[in-house]
Design a protein around this motif. Structure first.
Motif, PDB file in Angstrom:
ATOM      1  N   LYS A  14      -9.038   3.647 -13.325  1.00 22.40           N
ATOM      2  CA  LYS A  14      -9.126   2.200 -13.250  1.00 22.40           C
ATOM      3  C   LYS A  14      -7.765   1.631 -12.873  1.00 22.40           C
ATOM      4  O   LYS A  14      -6.725   2.146 -13.253  1.00 22.40           O
ATOM      5  CB  LYS A  14      -9.584   1.625 -14.582  1.00 22.40           C
ATOM      6  N   VAL A  15      -7.788   0.538 -12.126  1.00 22.86           N
ATOM      7  CA  VAL A  15      -6.548  -0.083 -11.659  1.00 22.86           C
ATOM      8  C   VAL A  15      -6.389  -1.424 -12.342  1.00 22.86           C
ATOM      9  O   VAL A  15      -7.246  -2.304 -12.229  1.00 22.86           O
ATOM     10  CB  VAL A  15      -6.556  -0.273 -10.131  1.00 22.86           C
ATOM     11  N   GLY A  16      -5.306  -1.579 -13.065  1.00 20.00           N
ATOM     12  CA  GLY A  16      -5.012  -2.849 -13.713  1.00 20.00           C
ATOM     13  C   GLY A  16      -4.106  -3.705 -12.851  1.00 20.00           C
ATOM     14  O   GLY A  16      -3.773  -3.357 -11.710  1.00 20.00           O
ATOM     15  N   TRP A  17      -3.668  -4.813 -13.422  1.00 18.17           N
ATOM     16  CA  TRP A  17      -2.830  -5.738 -12.657  1.00 18.17           C
ATOM     17  C   TRP A  17      -1.484  -5.103 -12.311  1.00 18.17           C
ATOM     18  O   TRP A  17      -0.883  -5.432 -11.285  1.00 18.17           O
ATOM     19  CB  TRP A  17      -2.621  -7.025 -13.444  1.00 18.17           C
ATOM     20  N   LYS A  18      -1.019  -4.162 -13.130  1.00 17.59           N
ATOM     21  CA  LYS A  18       0.249  -3.501 -12.848  1.00 17.59           C
ATOM     22  C   LYS A  18       0.173  -2.684 -11.559  1.00 17.59           C
ATOM     23  O   LYS A  18       1.134  -2.629 -10.791  1.00 17.59           O
ATOM     24  CB  LYS A  18       0.644  -2.597 -14.016  1.00 17.59           C
ATOM     25  N   GLY A  19      -0.978  -2.043 -11.342  1.00 16.55           N
ATOM     26  CA  GLY A  19      -1.139  -1.260 -10.127  1.00 16.55           C
ATOM     27  C   GLY A  19      -1.091  -2.125  -8.879  1.00 16.55           C
ATOM     28  O   GLY A  19      -0.426  -1.782  -7.896  1.00 16.55           O
ATOM     29  N   TYR A  20      -1.792  -3.270  -8.919  1.00 19.99           N
ATOM     30  CA  TYR A  20      -1.786  -4.171  -7.770  1.00 19.99           C
ATOM     31  C   TYR A  20      -0.411  -4.790  -7.570  1.00 19.99           C
ATOM     32  O   TYR A  20       0.044  -4.984  -6.431  1.00 19.99           O
ATOM     33  CB  TYR A  20      -2.839  -5.259  -7.949  1.00 19.99           C
ATOM     34  N   ALA A  21       0.262  -5.116  -8.687  1.00 22.07           N
ATOM     35  CA  ALA A  21       1.612  -5.672  -8.586  1.00 22.07           C
ATOM     36  C   ALA A  21       2.560  -4.652  -7.963  1.00 22.07           C
ATOM     37  O   ALA A  21       3.406  -4.995  -7.126  1.00 22.07           O
ATOM     38  CB  ALA A  21       2.113  -6.090  -9.967  1.00 22.07           C
ATOM     39  N   ALA A  22       2.418  -3.376  -8.361  1.00 20.76           N
ATOM     40  CA  ALA A  22       3.257  -2.319  -7.799  1.00 20.76           C
ATOM     41  C   ALA A  22       2.997  -2.140  -6.315  1.00 20.76           C
ATOM     42  O   ALA A  22       3.921  -1.911  -5.529  1.00 20.76           O
ATOM     43  CB  ALA A  22       3.011  -1.000  -8.542  1.00 20.76           C
ATOM     44  N   LEU A  23       1.737  -2.255  -5.911  1.00 23.80           N
ATOM     45  CA  LEU A  23       1.386  -2.120  -4.495  1.00 23.80           C
ATOM     46  C   LEU A  23       1.984  -3.258  -3.677  1.00 23.80           C
ATOM     47  O   LEU A  23       2.545  -3.041  -2.599  1.00 23.80           O
ATOM     48  CB  LEU A  23      -0.133  -2.097  -4.327  1.00 23.80           C
ATOM     49  N   ILE A  24       1.880  -4.475  -4.187  1.00 21.84           N
ATOM     50  CA  ILE A  24       2.451  -5.628  -3.485  1.00 21.84           C
ATOM     51  C   ILE A  24       3.964  -5.485  -3.358  1.00 21.84           C
ATOM     52  O   ILE A  24       4.543  -5.739  -2.299  1.00 21.84           O
ATOM     53  CB  ILE A  24       2.092  -6.929  -4.228  1.00 21.84           C
ATOM     54  N   PHE A  25       4.596  -5.057  -4.448  1.00 25.37           N
ATOM     55  CA  PHE A  25       6.051  -4.872  -4.408  1.00 25.37           C
ATOM     56  C   PHE A  25       6.432  -3.789  -3.396  1.00 25.37           C
ATOM     57  O   PHE A  25       7.422  -3.926  -2.675  1.00 25.37           O
ATOM     58  CB  PHE A  25       6.574  -4.494  -5.794  1.00 25.37           C
ATOM     59  N   ALA A  26       5.643  -2.709  -3.352  1.00 22.60           N
ATOM     60  CA  ALA A  26       5.927  -1.628  -2.413  1.00 22.60           C
ATOM     61  C   ALA A  26       5.884  -2.130  -0.974  1.00 22.60           C
ATOM     62  O   ALA A  26       6.745  -1.787  -0.153  1.00 22.60           O
ATOM     63  CB  ALA A  26       4.929  -0.488  -2.606  1.00 22.60           C
ATOM     64  N   ILE A  27       4.888  -2.945  -0.667  1.00 22.08           N
ATOM     65  CA  ILE A  27       4.760  -3.485   0.689  1.00 22.08           C
ATOM     66  C   ILE A  27       5.955  -4.373   1.026  1.00 22.08           C
ATOM     67  O   ILE A  27       6.557  -4.260   2.100  1.00 22.08           O
ATOM     68  CB  ILE A  27       3.446  -4.272   0.829  1.00 22.08           C
ATOM     69  N   LEU A  28       6.317  -5.249   0.094  1.00 18.98           N
ATOM     70  CA  LEU A  28       7.444  -6.150   0.322  1.00 18.98           C
ATOM     71  C   LEU A  28       8.759  -5.380   0.399  1.00 18.98           C
ATOM     72  O   LEU A  28       9.632  -5.690   1.213  1.00 18.98           O
ATOM     73  CB  LEU A  28       7.519  -7.184  -0.809  1.00 18.98           C
ATOM     74  N   PHE A  29       8.891  -4.357  -0.436  1.00 17.83           N
ATOM     75  CA  PHE A  29      10.128  -3.574  -0.507  1.00 17.83           C
ATOM     76  C   PHE A  29      10.401  -2.824   0.790  1.00 17.83           C
ATOM     77  O   PHE A  29      11.514  -2.848   1.317  1.00 17.83           O
ATOM     78  CB  PHE A  29      10.031  -2.592  -1.679  1.00 17.83           C
ATOM     79  N   PHE A  30       9.379  -2.166   1.330  1.00 15.76           N
ATOM     80  CA  PHE A  30       9.569  -1.362   2.542  1.00 15.76           C
ATOM     81  C   PHE A  30       9.396  -2.178   3.823  1.00 15.76           C
ATOM     82  O   PHE A  30       9.762  -1.703   4.902  1.00 15.76           O
ATOM     83  CB  PHE A  30       8.595  -0.186   2.546  1.00 15.76           C
ATOM     84  N   ALA A 102       0.509   2.064  -7.838  1.00 15.91           N
ATOM     85  CA  ALA A 102       0.459   1.466  -6.504  1.00 15.91           C
ATOM     86  C   ALA A 102      -0.511   2.200  -5.592  1.00 15.91           C
ATOM     87  O   ALA A 102      -1.301   1.581  -4.863  1.00 15.91           O
ATOM     88  CB  ALA A 102       1.860   1.449  -5.880  1.00 15.91           C
ATOM     89  N   LEU A 103      -0.481   3.535  -5.606  1.00 18.46           N
ATOM     90  CA  LEU A 103      -1.375   4.305  -4.747  1.00 18.46           C
ATOM     91  C   LEU A 103      -2.816   4.207  -5.221  1.00 18.46           C
ATOM     92  O   LEU A 103      -3.751   4.211  -4.413  1.00 18.46           O
ATOM     93  CB  LEU A 103      -0.928   5.764  -4.694  1.00 18.46           C
ATOM     94  N   ALA A 104      -3.010   4.133  -6.535  1.00 18.68           N
ATOM     95  CA  ALA A 104      -4.370   3.968  -7.054  1.00 18.68           C
ATOM     96  C   ALA A 104      -4.950   2.631  -6.609  1.00 18.68           C
ATOM     97  O   ALA A 104      -6.140   2.524  -6.277  1.00 18.68           O
ATOM     98  CB  ALA A 104      -4.360   4.070  -8.583  1.00 18.68           C
ATOM     99  N   ALA A 105      -4.115   1.596  -6.602  1.00 16.87           N
ATOM    100  CA  ALA A 105      -4.568   0.284  -6.142  1.00 16.87           C
ATOM    101  C   ALA A 105      -4.902   0.317  -4.655  1.00 16.87           C
ATOM    102  O   ALA A 105      -5.904  -0.257  -4.213  1.00 16.87           O
ATOM    103  CB  ALA A 105      -3.492  -0.762  -6.413  1.00 16.87           C
ATOM    104  N   ALA A 106      -4.063   1.012  -3.879  1.00 20.45           N
ATOM    105  CA  ALA A 106      -4.342   1.141  -2.447  1.00 20.45           C
ATOM    106  C   ALA A 106      -5.654   1.877  -2.227  1.00 20.45           C
ATOM    107  O   ALA A 106      -6.436   1.544  -1.332  1.00 20.45           O
ATOM    108  CB  ALA A 106      -3.196   1.880  -1.760  1.00 20.45           C
ATOM    109  N   GLN A 107      -5.892   2.880  -3.041  1.00 12.58           N
ATOM    110  CA  GLN A 107      -7.148   3.640  -2.940  1.00 12.58           C
ATOM    111  C   GLN A 107      -8.360   2.747  -3.186  1.00 12.58           C
ATOM    112  O   GLN A 107      -9.343   2.781  -2.436  1.00 12.58           O
ATOM    113  CB  GLN A 107      -7.135   4.765  -3.972  1.00 12.58           C
ATOM    114  N   LYS A 108      -8.292   1.920  -4.221  1.00 13.33           N
ATOM    115  CA  LYS A 108      -9.429   1.076  -4.568  1.00 13.33           C
ATOM    116  C   LYS A 108      -9.692   0.028  -3.494  1.00 13.33           C
ATOM    117  O   LYS A 108     -10.835  -0.303  -3.183  1.00 13.33           O
ATOM    118  CB  LYS A 108      -9.176   0.399  -5.915  1.00 13.33           C
ATOM    119  N   LEU A 109      -8.614  -0.495  -2.916  1.00 13.18           N
ATOM    120  CA  LEU A 109      -8.781  -1.511  -1.882  1.00 13.18           C
ATOM    121  C   LEU A 109      -9.298  -0.914  -0.579  1.00 13.18           C
ATOM    122  O   LEU A 109      -9.978  -1.587   0.192  1.00 13.18           O
ATOM    123  CB  LEU A 109      -7.437  -2.205  -1.627  1.00 13.18           C
ATOM    124  N   MET A 110      -8.992   0.367  -0.332  1.00 13.36           N
ATOM    125  CA  MET A 110      -9.383   1.005   0.926  1.00 13.36           C
ATOM    126  C   MET A 110     -10.805   1.540   0.884  1.00 13.36           C
ATOM    127  O   MET A 110     -11.455   1.683   1.929  1.00 13.36           O
ATOM    128  CB  MET A 110      -8.420   2.144   1.249  1.00 13.36           C
TER     129      MET A 110
END
Length: 222
Positions: A14-30, A102-110
């Motif tokens: 399961k992906v919580g808000w932390k996973g989505y927040a980490a994914l968003i940060f990863a996108i902005l960071f790189f 972050a990767l788990a969130a990307a998985q769920k969105l994909m």
């Protein structure tokens, strides 16, 4: 969705808000977005390109710490040594972001994209996400799906086409291309995004070929 796919999906983390927040940060960071905000220069402290920085010059504005006119294994070793800071930072950041989901969130969105685009079950999202980090791990998970008869030969071929193009793209990109980040004319996430899109393009081409030229070969699997 059939019963096997539904059961497989329930086992995904399961992906919580932390996973989505980490994914968003990863996108902005790189992506270099933090560095582009002129009104908040302090955000550059969270930008990958800013953090890796660049080496200064020695004696001449054209010389670096490796000197000028060098050749052979010595020069190659020193050049490889210059990659260490950016490679270590990139790999470390990916590992930390993965730990926070972050990767788990990307998985769920994909997952919702896989069936209409590639015509493969949604649960293979875990396999595809894993392949983005590790070629061996992605191949092992694909073999597991085949052994458990959760995917047929046609789906296996499409998944392999996706994996074959730019396998292990995250680690390979930041580890191998890291030396060129300071010379990039576009945000460093752009080439990575192109690779990601072309992986889908290759899978779609494979799907079309299998459904036309080789349609009869997989008739018994459908």
């Amino acid at each position: 969705m059939d019963r096997k796919e539904e059961e497989r999906l329930t086992r995904l983390p399961k992906v919580g808000w932390k996973g989505y927040a980490a994914l968003i940060f990863a996108i902005l960071f790189f992506a270099g977005i933090f560095a582009s905000i002129q009104q908040a220069a302090w955000l550059r402290a969270f930008d990958f390109s800013t953090l890796i920085g660049k080496f200064g010059t020695m004696a001449s504005d054209k010389a670096t710490f490796v000197g000028m006119g060098g050749a052979s294994a010595r020069g190659g070793f020193l050049f490889a040594l210059s990659l260490v800071p950016s490679v270590m930072l990139a790999v470390g950041c990916v590992e930390v972001l993965s730990h926070y989901g972050a990767l788990a969130a990307a998985q769920k969105l994909m997952t919702p994209l896989l069936r209409p685009i590639m015509d493969v079950p949604g649960f293979v999202g875990l396999t595809l996400i894993t392949d983005m980090q590790s070629t061996d791990a992605g191949a092992a998970l694909t073999k597991e799906l085949v052994d458990e008869k959760l995917i047929d030969k046609r789906e296996q071929t499409i998944i392999a086409a996706w994996q074959y193009s730019g396998a292990g793209m995250i680690n390979n990109y930041f580890a191998i291309v890291g030396a060129l980040f300071s010379y990039a004319l576009v945000p460093i996430v752009v080439p990575l995004l192109v690779i990601f899109i072309l992986k889908f393009f290759g899978a779609v081409v494979c799907r079309v070929v299998l459904d036309t030229v080789y349609k009869g070969d997989f008739a018994h699997d459908r």
